[in-house]
Enzyme design. Sequence first.
Site, PDB file in Angstrom:
ATOM      1  N   HIS A 219      -2.433  -1.975   5.329  1.00  0.00           N
ATOM      2  CA  HIS A 219      -2.488  -0.917   4.301  1.00  0.00           C
ATOM      3  C   HIS A 219      -1.476  -1.242   3.204  1.00  0.00           C
ATOM      4  O   HIS A 219      -0.267  -1.183   3.438  1.00  0.00           O
ATOM      5  CB  HIS A 219      -2.173   0.444   4.931  1.00  0.00           C
ATOM      6  CG  HIS A 219      -3.195   0.886   5.926  1.00  0.00           C
ATOM      7  ND1 HIS A 219      -2.878   1.581   7.078  1.00  0.00           N
ATOM      8  CD2 HIS A 219      -4.544   0.724   5.946  1.00  0.00           C
ATOM      9  CE1 HIS A 219      -3.993   1.835   7.748  1.00  0.00           C
ATOM     10  NE2 HIS A 219      -5.008   1.315   7.093  1.00  0.00           N
ATOM     11  N   GLU A 222       1.815   0.728   2.243  1.00  0.00           N
ATOM     12  CA  GLU A 222       2.863   0.895   3.254  1.00  0.00           C
ATOM     13  C   GLU A 222       3.829  -0.295   3.186  1.00  0.00           C
ATOM     14  O   GLU A 222       3.926  -1.112   4.100  1.00  0.00           O
ATOM     15  CB  GLU A 222       2.218   1.064   4.628  1.00  0.00           C
ATOM     16  CG  GLU A 222       1.329   2.312   4.673  1.00  0.00           C
ATOM     17  CD  GLU A 222       0.405   2.395   5.877  1.00  0.00           C
ATOM     18  OE1 GLU A 222       0.549   1.596   6.829  1.00  0.00           O
ATOM     19  OE2 GLU A 222      -0.483   3.277   5.867  1.00  0.00           O
ATOM     20  N   HIS A 315       3.171  -0.726  10.301  1.00  0.00           N
ATOM     21  CA  HIS A 315       2.659   0.210   9.299  1.00  0.00           C
ATOM     22  C   HIS A 315       3.778   1.085   8.726  1.00  0.00           C
ATOM     23  O   HIS A 315       4.872   1.154   9.289  1.00  0.00           O
ATOM     24  CB  HIS A 315       1.639   1.159   9.944  1.00  0.00           C
ATOM     25  CG  HIS A 315       0.323   0.523  10.266  1.00  0.00           C
ATOM     26  ND1 HIS A 315      -0.832   0.867   9.619  1.00  0.00           N
ATOM     27  CD2 HIS A 315      -0.013  -0.440  11.157  1.00  0.00           C
ATOM     28  CE1 HIS A 315      -1.836   0.147  10.106  1.00  0.00           C
ATOM     29  NE2 HIS A 315      -1.362  -0.661  11.042  1.00  0.00           N
ATOM     30  N   GLU A 387       5.101   2.407  13.500  1.00  0.00           N
ATOM     31  CA  GLU A 387       5.051   3.285  12.331  1.00  0.00           C
ATOM     32  C   GLU A 387       6.461   3.541  11.826  1.00  0.00           C
ATOM     33  O   GLU A 387       7.345   3.898  12.609  1.00  0.00           O
ATOM     34  CB  GLU A 387       4.398   4.628  12.700  1.00  0.00           C
ATOM     35  CG  GLU A 387       2.933   4.537  13.059  1.00  0.00           C
ATOM     36  CD  GLU A 387       2.008   4.444  11.849  1.00  0.00           C
ATOM     37  OE1 GLU A 387       2.511   4.472  10.703  1.00  0.00           O
ATOM     38  OE2 GLU A 387       0.782   4.345  12.050  1.00  0.00           O
TER      39      GLU A 387
END
Length: 455
Positions: A219, A222, A315, A387
Amino acid sequence: GEGGGQSHVSPELNAKTLLFESRFEGGNLGRVVQVHEYEYDLFLMPDINTKAGVNGGNTQWYYFAVTNMKPDVEYKLNIVNLVKPNSLYNSGMRPAFYSTTDGEKGIGWRRVGERIAYYENEYETETAVPYYTLTFTLTFPYENDVCYLAHCFPYSYSDLSTFLTELLARPNASRSVQMSTMCSTLVGNKCPLLTVTNFTSALAQIERRRAIVVSARVHPGETCASWAMQGFIEFICGNTARARILRDNFVFKVVPMLNADGVINGQYRCSISGQDLNRQWMNPDRVLHPSIHATKQLLRLTKQARDVSIYCDMHGHSRKVNMFMYGCTSKSPSLRLKERVFPYLLHNDSLMFSYDDCNFKVQRCKENAARVVVWKEYQIPNSYTLEMSLGGGDFGEDPSVRPPIHFNIEDYMEMGRLFCEAILDMYDPGRARLDAALQELEVLHPEIKRIAEEE
């Protein structure tokens, strides 16, 4: 105020008007409307080939330059076509800011902005999905500076290329790191693959080593994932005794940027096919999703040659604080605590990482994501999504008492290094930290321990 549109602006207006520009690598800003002497409405570009009129086009990532400012004037900027219903901007997150003048003095990216709010506005898509506004005020430090504003600290494809070139040029680099092109992207950019191990060992020794596979930046918005990835690569290629232990015991396969096209074009979530590549893992198309197709092939071939201990995809998270992991939960209860050990070791190693925020449920909507497919298809129990909040961490405190503290670039790079420390803890032959973590997890999760014993 559109970049390049200065020619038809009257000189007296031009003297007072901010000039905006986003036509550079990773930039995103589509249109600017001056609504007041010191106030501007900003419209972001949707991800390419997404049905933006219907779903809003994932607008979230912004990155643009501003010039022609007056110092000591409070400007108000409103980004008016954001699509997420909630945001960390309502919990204390502030925009990232870089001043070229400050940069010359060694001051890098920092957080700025006052009177920040994120709220639903009067605009909507064709299907009546509402848009949201991020509004903030800021005062620029210098006259006629060139300043940049971004959703998070930018990390471009060129930044990666420069870093890898520098890494490979270090003395004796070839003893521990090799780079190849894993595949070409949809438009022909190279997707690099690093293999890191002690290449000076005997071939029989190298063949016995377990593999660890790490990827990032599926992504594009990010960006913190790339900073963590750089910290990770720096550690495993470094000169420390601990790095040498890792290279003597593992073969690392590293894909630093899964979605280079999206990164280059300033997308937030998609590749330029308009698809979220982290929802294509079950059946990636060789032409449309080349980096996912190639990473699966890499995993398959690596698994044939050696045991794969860990897979992790890095991410950033736009709505949660702290750093944490998503894992998977085995059918076999005896494995369930083992799957939680790696994140728990990270939690023990750092205040930034929160085990309480980790989640090991496999939701239906995530069945096509990297960690779930890798876990199911290749039977790799330690398959994770790392994350990292694009905002910051609450460090175990109640956020209603104090807003989260912003992470900076160094924090994200530190997370990449901590990842390596946790690998060392987990596979240390003495097992001290591993056994301690397992005991603590048994106390934390008596229900899992009970089921495992019954089994």
